[in-house]
Motif scaffolding. Structure first.
Motif, PDB file in Angstrom:
ATOM      1  N   ASN A 210      15.569  -0.798 -34.018  1.00  0.00           N
ATOM      2  CA  ASN A 210      16.344  -1.042 -35.240  1.00  0.00           C
ATOM      3  C   ASN A 210      17.776  -0.549 -35.041  1.00  0.00           C
ATOM      4  O   ASN A 210      18.014   0.636 -34.850  1.00  0.00           O
ATOM      5  CB  ASN A 210      15.667  -0.288 -36.405  1.00  0.00           C
ATOM      6  CG  ASN A 210      16.256  -0.674 -37.752  1.00  0.00           C
ATOM      7  OD1 ASN A 210      17.268  -1.378 -37.805  1.00  0.00           O
ATOM      8  ND2 ASN A 210      15.635  -0.218 -38.818  1.00  0.00           N
ATOM      9  N   SER A 211      18.710  -1.484 -35.094  1.00  0.00           N
ATOM     10  CA  SER A 211      20.126  -1.133 -34.913  1.00  0.00           C
ATOM     11  C   SER A 211      20.633  -0.299 -36.088  1.00  0.00           C
ATOM     12  O   SER A 211      21.689   0.312 -36.012  1.00  0.00           O
ATOM     13  CB  SER A 211      20.966  -2.411 -34.819  1.00  0.00           C
ATOM     14  OG  SER A 211      20.927  -3.097 -36.069  1.00  0.00           O
ATOM     15  N   CYS A 212      19.862  -0.322 -37.173  1.00  0.00           N
ATOM     16  CA  CYS A 212      20.246   0.353 -38.418  1.00  0.00           C
ATOM     17  C   CYS A 212      21.546  -0.211 -38.994  1.00  0.00           C
ATOM     18  O   CYS A 212      22.196   0.412 -39.824  1.00  0.00           O
ATOM     19  CB  CYS A 212      20.298   1.863 -38.277  1.00  0.00           C
ATOM     20  SG  CYS A 212      18.680   2.544 -37.861  1.00  0.00           S
ATOM     21  N   GLU A 315      26.160  -4.727 -32.151  1.00  0.00           N
ATOM     22  CA  GLU A 315      25.092  -3.759 -31.902  1.00  0.00           C
ATOM     23  C   GLU A 315      23.837  -4.436 -31.332  1.00  0.00           C
ATOM     24  O   GLU A 315      23.202  -3.915 -30.424  1.00  0.00           O
ATOM     25  CB  GLU A 315      24.724  -3.031 -33.209  1.00  0.00           C
ATOM     26  CG  GLU A 315      25.753  -2.039 -33.701  1.00  0.00           C
ATOM     27  CD  GLU A 315      26.858  -2.676 -34.543  1.00  0.00           C
ATOM     28  OE1 GLU A 315      26.996  -3.933 -34.537  1.00  0.00           O
ATOM     29  OE2 GLU A 315      27.592  -1.919 -35.201  1.00  0.00           O
ATOM     30  N   LEU A 316      23.472  -5.592 -31.904  1.00  0.00           N
ATOM     31  CA  LEU A 316      22.256  -6.277 -31.441  1.00  0.00           C
ATOM     32  C   LEU A 316      22.465  -6.863 -30.045  1.00  0.00           C
ATOM     33  O   LEU A 316      21.581  -6.780 -29.187  1.00  0.00           O
ATOM     34  CB  LEU A 316      21.858  -7.370 -32.436  1.00  0.00           C
ATOM     35  CG  LEU A 316      21.353  -6.821 -33.769  1.00  0.00           C
ATOM     36  CD1 LEU A 316      21.329  -7.926 -34.820  1.00  0.00           C
ATOM     37  CD2 LEU A 316      19.967  -6.206 -33.629  1.00  0.00           C
ATOM     38  N   CYS A 358      17.660   3.080 -24.662  1.00  0.00           N
ATOM     39  CA  CYS A 358      18.210   2.546 -25.914  1.00  0.00           C
ATOM     40  C   CYS A 358      18.805   3.688 -26.734  1.00  0.00           C
ATOM     41  O   CYS A 358      19.941   3.594 -27.215  1.00  0.00           O
ATOM     42  CB  CYS A 358      17.124   1.858 -26.751  1.00  0.00           C
ATOM     43  SG  CYS A 358      16.700   0.234 -26.151  1.00  0.00           S
ATOM     44  N   LYS A 359      18.028   4.751 -26.877  1.00  0.00           N
ATOM     45  CA  LYS A 359      18.487   5.870 -27.722  1.00  0.00           C
ATOM     46  C   LYS A 359      19.792   6.452 -27.188  1.00  0.00           C
ATOM     47  O   LYS A 359      20.756   6.625 -27.927  1.00  0.00           O
ATOM     48  CB  LYS A 359      17.418   6.973 -27.741  1.00  0.00           C
ATOM     49  CG  LYS A 359      16.207   6.657 -28.588  1.00  0.00           C
ATOM     50  CD  LYS A 359      15.391   7.930 -28.670  1.00  0.00           C
ATOM     51  CE  LYS A 359      13.999   7.727 -29.185  1.00  0.00           C
ATOM     52  NZ  LYS A 359      13.058   8.756 -28.759  1.00  0.00           N
ATOM     53  N   ALA A 369      22.455   6.674 -34.374  1.00  0.00           N
ATOM     54  CA  ALA A 369      21.125   6.526 -33.769  1.00  0.00           C
ATOM     55  C   ALA A 369      20.532   5.146 -34.052  1.00  0.00           C
ATOM     56  O   ALA A 369      20.778   4.556 -35.103  1.00  0.00           O
ATOM     57  CB  ALA A 369      20.202   7.601 -34.323  1.00  0.00           C
ATOM     58  N   CYS A 370      19.754   4.627 -33.092  1.00  0.00           N
ATOM     59  CA  CYS A 370      18.917   3.461 -33.373  1.00  0.00           C
ATOM     60  C   CYS A 370      17.497   3.990 -33.594  1.00  0.00           C
ATOM     61  O   CYS A 370      17.206   5.126 -33.233  1.00  0.00           O
ATOM     62  CB  CYS A 370      18.962   2.454 -32.235  1.00  0.00           C
ATOM     63  SG  CYS A 370      18.392   3.099 -30.661  1.00  0.00           S
TER      64      CYS A 370
END
Ligand code: GLA
Length: 386
Positions: A210-212, A315-316, A358-359, A369-370
């Motif tokens: 989740n890109s948030c 972001e995605l 990713c993190k 954060a994602c």
């Protein structure tokens, strides 16, 4: 930790004078492939997830709905006979569903209700379909409606169209109503035919990142994509009147209207035609147990959604690149777009490295954060208690 019946019941008792009602639930969804194809009469390939919405409901003998959102700590009372209904979106979904059921002849009465959900909002996992499907299923059950499951899904979709302003397709509500633990579903949105595909990929996992970036479909961008598709259909219809949606258009049809539609509309339609083909290719690959091809198609979908359909964001795109660099089998934006999650098909041995990458990289690049959401395929709308 998942939401439980007790989380809802304890609040219902508190807000409605120690009484209890009946408890219902409906899930959010993932979609393996087939994005923006539903309103084009194409195929989708969703599955319900374990996260969803739980609601307790008790008829109250009036014409009013008295609703309490546990998550937002917000209470509101509104009449089912008032045409306007509440303004706050979370209550509007309930109002819209009640009205759409009434339109279909269900004798809906007033009720008390408390509800809560654990689908991350704005993640593209369709928390709104979870809410609509919970109430569509529940009101049909409580007020002796005779609507079949497809009609219940349509009640949710009509709520989006007529009360929220999103001209969505049927995928999310279909998945939320028809979901089955351990299975994905291929739906043909033109004929309404569907098939369950057991999902148990040996050696692979599905994970959402989740890109948030909160995705928001209300407003023009989503409807605007739909308009582009309709513009192309109109142009084709001029010489091929039997064409109803892009699903009915061939690649040749599209080429022959290339000069009659805008460049943007052409590109968007090109994405849709390609995506319809990709869903079918993925079904064949799944039948052959060929997950590497499934993954390749997912990357292709992302490319199309990002460059041609233009529903991605920085972001995605970044998260998909991280996946590619890690050697992840497939990765793409999931759902309507403009934020939310990527869906990733990852070999088990890569899972930990990928998630850690990713993190770290997301934090480094965007300073935020994602979130990692492992996917478990769950059941569709159901009653949880008498
Ligand atoms: C949203 C809509 C669906 C579908 C997807 C894109 O989730 O609600 O109907 O169009 O976007 O595939």
């Amino acid at each position: 930790m998942r939401l439980t019946i007790d989380d809802v019941r304890s609040r219902f008792i508190k807000h409605f004078d120690g009484t209890t009602g009946t408890i219902y639930a409906a899930p959010g969804r993932i979609n393996l492939i087939g994005e923006h194809t539903d309103y084009n009469g194409g195929f989708v390939f969703p599955g319900a997830v374990e996260q969803g919405m739980i609601a307790e409901i008790k008829p109250n003998g009036t014409r009013n709905i008295r609703a309490y959102s546990i998550d937002l700590k917000d209470y509101y009372e509104f009449s089912i006979d008032d045409d306007k209904g509440p303004r706050a979106t979370h209550f509007r979904y309930i109002f819209g569903v009640a009205r759409e059921m009434m339109k279909r002849g269900v004798k809906v009465e007033g009720f008390d209700t408390a509800f809560a959900g654990d689908v991350p909002l704005g993640s593209g996992m369709s928390s709104s379909a979870a809410l609509e499907s919970t109430y569509a299923f529940a009101l049909n059950d409580l007020f002796g409606g005779n609507l079949d499951k497809m009609e219940l899904a349509k009640v949710g979709q009509a709520t989006e169209h007529n009360y929220i302003g999103v001209n969505c397709g049927i995928m999310d509500q279909f998945a939320s109503i028809f979901g089955k633990k351990g299975s994905l579903m291929r739906l043909d949105c033109r004929s309404g035919e569907y098939e369950y595909f057991p999902w148990n990929p040996q050696g692979y996992k599905l994970v959402l990142i989740n890109s948030c970036v909160k995705h928001e479909l209300v407003g023009s961008p989503y409807n605007d994509r739909r308009n582009s598709c309709e513009n192309v259909v109109k142009a084709v219809k001029a010489f091929k009147p039997e064409v109803e949606t892009l699903r009915d258009c061939t690649w040749d049809d599209l080429e022959s209207v290339k000069d009659k539609v805008s460049e943007v509309d052409y590109r968007r339609a090109k994405y849709v035609l390609g995506e319809v083909d990709r869903v079918l290719a993925v079904c064949d690959a799944l039948k052959a147990g060929d997950y590497e091809t499934v993954g390749e198609k997912m990357y292709e979908t992302h490319e199309g959604l990002s460059k041609d359909y233009e529903v991605s964001c920085e972001e995605l795109d970044f998260l998909v690149e991280v996946a590619r660099d890690c050697g992840v089998t497939g990765s793409r934006i999931m759902g309507g777009g403009f934020g939310g999650c990527t869906i990733n098909l990852v070999r088990n041995e890569l899972y930990t490295t990928f998630v850690e990458e990713c993190k770290t990289q997301y934090k480094k690049k965007f300073g935020k954060a994602c979130k990692i959401i492992e996917v478990f395929i769950g059941d569709g709308a159901r009653k949880l208690s008498e």
